[in-house]
Design a protein around this motif. Structure first.
Motif, PDB file in Angstrom:
ATOM      1  N   PHE A 141       0.877  -1.172   0.000  1.00  0.00           N
ATOM      2  CA  PHE A 141       0.000   0.000   0.000  1.00  0.00           C
ATOM      3  C   PHE A 141       0.911   1.217   0.000  1.00  0.00           C
ATOM      4  CE2 PHE A 141      -4.415   1.407   1.630  1.00  0.00           C
ATOM      5  CZ  PHE A 141      -4.320   2.609   0.953  1.00  0.00           C
ATOM      6  N   PHE A 142       0.905   1.931  -1.117  1.00  0.00           N
ATOM      7  CA  PHE A 142       1.749   3.117  -1.262  1.00  0.00           C
ATOM      8  C   PHE A 142       0.878   4.359  -1.396  1.00  0.00           C
ATOM      9  CE2 PHE A 142       4.634   0.098  -3.859  1.00  0.00           C
ATOM     10  CZ  PHE A 142       5.152  -0.441  -2.695  1.00  0.00           C
ATOM     11  N   SER A 143       1.363   5.445  -0.830  1.00  0.00           N
ATOM     12  CA  SER A 143       0.765   6.759  -1.021  1.00  0.00           C
ATOM     13  C   SER A 143       1.897   7.781  -0.950  1.00  0.00           C
ATOM     14  CB  SER A 143      -0.282   7.049   0.055  1.00  0.00           C
ATOM     15  OG  SER A 143      -0.844   8.338  -0.128  1.00  0.00           O
ATOM     16  N   ASP A 144       1.647   8.973  -1.436  1.00  0.00           N
ATOM     17  CA  ASP A 144       2.672  10.013  -1.372  1.00  0.00           C
ATOM     18  C   ASP A 144       2.199  11.237  -0.601  1.00  0.00           C
ATOM     19  OD1 ASP A 144       0.861  11.065  -3.174  1.00  0.00           O
ATOM     20  OD2 ASP A 144       2.269  11.207  -4.860  1.00  0.00           O
ATOM     21  N   TYR A 145       1.150  11.050   0.257  1.00  0.00           N
ATOM     22  CA  TYR A 145       0.585  12.214   0.938  1.00  0.00           C
ATOM     23  C   TYR A 145       1.565  12.848   1.918  1.00  0.00           C
ATOM     24  CZ  TYR A 145      -0.392   9.630   5.319  1.00  0.00           C
ATOM     25  OH  TYR A 145      -0.291   8.914   6.498  1.00  0.00           O
ATOM     26  N   ALA A 146       2.584  12.110   2.370  1.00  0.00           N
ATOM     27  CA  ALA A 146       3.527  12.637   3.351  1.00  0.00           C
ATOM     28  C   ALA A 146       4.898  12.911   2.750  1.00  0.00           C
ATOM     29  CB  ALA A 146       3.659  11.655   4.516  1.00  0.00           C
ATOM     30  N   ASN A 202       6.558   8.453  14.454  1.00  0.00           N
ATOM     31  CA  ASN A 202       6.152   7.136  13.947  1.00  0.00           C
ATOM     32  C   ASN A 202       6.721   6.934  12.546  1.00  0.00           C
ATOM     33  OD1 ASN A 202       4.383   8.595  12.283  1.00  0.00           O
ATOM     34  ND2 ASN A 202       2.629   8.246  13.605  1.00  0.00           N
ATOM     35  N   ASP A 203       6.343   5.856  11.913  1.00  0.00           N
ATOM     36  CA  ASP A 203       6.976   5.391  10.684  1.00  0.00           C
ATOM     37  C   ASP A 203       6.351   5.977   9.419  1.00  0.00           C
ATOM     38  OD1 ASP A 203       5.001   3.438  11.973  1.00  0.00           O
ATOM     39  OD2 ASP A 203       4.859   2.880   9.858  1.00  0.00           O
ATOM     40  N   ASP A 204       7.214   6.292   8.462  1.00  0.00           N
ATOM     41  CA  ASP A 204       6.772   6.638   7.110  1.00  0.00           C
ATOM     42  C   ASP A 204       6.666   5.400   6.231  1.00  0.00           C
ATOM     43  OD1 ASP A 204       6.566   9.438   7.443  1.00  0.00           O
ATOM     44  OD2 ASP A 204       8.716   9.667   7.156  1.00  0.00           O
ATOM     45  N   THR A 205       7.485   4.388   6.514  1.00  0.00           N
ATOM     46  CA  THR A 205       7.513   3.162   5.721  1.00  0.00           C
ATOM     47  C   THR A 205       7.615   1.964   6.656  1.00  0.00           C
ATOM     48  OG1 THR A 205       8.601   4.295   3.881  1.00  0.00           O
ATOM     49  CG2 THR A 205       8.751   1.900   3.908  1.00  0.00           C
ATOM     50  N   ALA A 206       6.902   0.896   6.330  1.00  0.00           N
ATOM     51  CA  ALA A 206       6.936  -0.328   7.134  1.00  0.00           C
ATOM     52  C   ALA A 206       7.075  -1.534   6.214  1.00  0.00           C
ATOM     53  CB  ALA A 206       5.662  -0.463   7.966  1.00  0.00           C
ATOM     54  N   SER A 266       3.960   2.445   2.582  1.00  0.00           N
ATOM     55  CA  SER A 266       4.697   3.695   2.701  1.00  0.00           C
ATOM     56  C   SER A 266       3.806   4.872   2.338  1.00  0.00           C
ATOM     57  CB  SER A 266       5.926   3.694   1.796  1.00  0.00           C
ATOM     58  OG  SER A 266       6.663   4.899   1.972  1.00  0.00           O
ATOM     59  N   ARG A 267       3.967   5.960   3.095  1.00  0.00           N
ATOM     60  CA  ARG A 267       3.247   7.190   2.795  1.00  0.00           C
ATOM     61  C   ARG A 267       4.156   8.200   2.084  1.00  0.00           C
ATOM     62  NH1 ARG A 267       2.530   8.565   9.266  1.00  0.00           N
ATOM     63  NH2 ARG A 267       4.661   9.240   9.694  1.00  0.00           N
ATOM     64  N   VAL A 268       5.356   7.760   1.665  1.00  0.00           N
ATOM     65  CA  VAL A 268       6.269   8.634   0.931  1.00  0.00           C
ATOM     66  C   VAL A 268       6.620   7.994  -0.417  1.00  0.00           C
ATOM     67  CG1 VAL A 268       7.216   9.837   2.934  1.00  0.00           C
ATOM     68  CG2 VAL A 268       8.239   7.658   2.230  1.00  0.00           C
TER      69      VAL A 268
END
Length: 384
Positions: free
Chosen positions: A163-168, A234-238, A255-257
């Motif tokens: 699950f990837f996003s770039d909101y952060a 907290n974590d940006d990527t797990a 990841s949110r980056v």
């Protein structure tokens, strides 16, 4: 058909998730199973009453309220809750104790302990208590799950989910509760990996062990409203390795980056006789490969486009013809239909608090694995 029952519903939280819930409630009566139920869109609850009025007008709700206490003693039957993790636990508990049926956003609290607390409150009532996990309501995902369960790819051996996003990704994006461990309970591991873990458990059954977990914070500080900088805790990527009770192993990367990925969930399940794959950026299809189908040398993965026979398709589509695309909105319609059907039937929802608490125990094990750098078993309630 004659209306035999009225159900008054409310949504707590007028942000994006709450608006998705409101959209789902507004369209829930498309299900034939609810054709004799009058779904009364009653109240949007949010302290920002201007926003609440906008959402109520957009989705057809009759009124707004500034505080949860204003609906506890009302005739509202069913309530959805779309609040930050730190606020959702007391609100869900108070609603259940007031006799309301509830459906919350994932995750169920900030830890396995908070989830267990809510499970106990729910068990003391006869109310439906559930968590959304909307991605399993997408017809393509539901059809993939049924096909794997029917043995089409043989015995599952290994899987991969992301699950990837770039909101952060932007360091200038402001500090919010999502970047604070105390307020959120976790970063991408709770915000996004929970969706992947639920989807994998939906297909493969329960997780029994977290083999390893690596958490990484890319952007260590973010600006606050007053112009100062605050630490991201907290974590940006797990990255999580899982072993399932049925024997399969899996990796989860969230990841949110993720540059260039506004939102992308993916699943891949490989078995002894084939594989199945799904990606949310192509939501209306999934891929199936079966090595014993077709002549030798001509076998290949094939793309499957669900139609009305797929679970959730006909009840959520305005033109229920195969090839018409289903996606995020239809998933929330199906979610609310499933919830309200459970309320009408007096049966648990398939994503009950117990199911959501199981996912939280996986997250607890993953966080422990990241701290201690070792495999961690996923406990059962009797082992806590």
């Amino acid at each position: 058909m004659t209306i035999t029952r009225n159900l008054r519903v409310a949504v707590i939280g007028a942000g994006p998730a709450g608006q998705a819930h409101a959209f789902g409630f507004r369209n829930a009566r498309m299900s034939d199973a609810l054709s004799d139920v009058e779904i009364v869109l009653d109240t949007i609850v949010d302290p920002d009453t201007v926003l609440a009025q906008t959402v109520a007008r957009r989705y057809g709700f009759a009124r707004v309220a500034a505080d949860v206490s204003q609906i506890l003693d009302s005739g509202i039957d069913a309530v959805s809750v779309a609040l930050p993790s730190s606020l959702s636990v007391p609100v869900l508990g108070s609603l259940l104790e007031a006799g309301k049926h509830v459906i919350g956003e994932k995750p169920l609290g900030r830890s396995g302990a908070e989830a267990a607390e809510l499970v106990e409150i729910a068990r003391a009532t006869d109310r439906v208590a559930a968590v959304g996990f909307s991605y399993r309501r997408i017809p393509a995902v539901a059809q993939l799950q049924e096909t794997v369960a029917d043995g089409a790819i043989g015995d599952p051996l290994f899987a991969r989910g992301h699950f990837f996003s770039d909101y952060a990704l932007d360091p200038a994006s402001p500090m919010t509760w999502r970047f604070d461990q105390e307020a959120s309970g976790g970063g991408t591991i709770l915000d996004m990996a929970t969706h992947v873990i639920d989807a994998l458990e939906f297909v493969l059954g329960g997780v029994e062990e977290v083999g390893a977990c690596i958490l990484d914070t890319t952007i260590a500080q973010r600006p606050t409203r007053d112009g100062s900088m605050a630490a991201v805790t907290n974590d940006d990527t797990a990255l999580i390795d899982l072993r399932f009770a049925g024997g399969a192993i899996a990796s989860v990367l969230s990841s949110r980056v993720g540059a260039g990925c506004p939102i992308e969930l993916g699943l891949e399940i490989f078995g002894t006789r084939g594989h199945a794959r799904y990606r949310f950026d192509r939501p209306n299809e999934w891929v199936l490969y079966q090595r014993d189908v077709g002549e030798e040398g001509t076998d290949a993965p094939r793309t499957i486009i669900p139609g009305p026979a797929a679970r959730y398709f006909a009840d959520t589509m305005p033109m229920a013809a195969r090839g018409n695309a289903t996606g995020y909105g239809e998933a929330f319609v199906a979610q609310m239909q499933t919830f309200l059907k459970a309320v009408v039937d007096g049966t648990p929802m398939d994503t009950s608090f117990e199911v959501a608490a199981r996912t939280m125990r996986v997250i607890d094990a993953a966080l422990a694995s990241a701290r201690e750098r070792r495999p961690v078993a996923v406990t059962t309630p009797s082992e806590n």
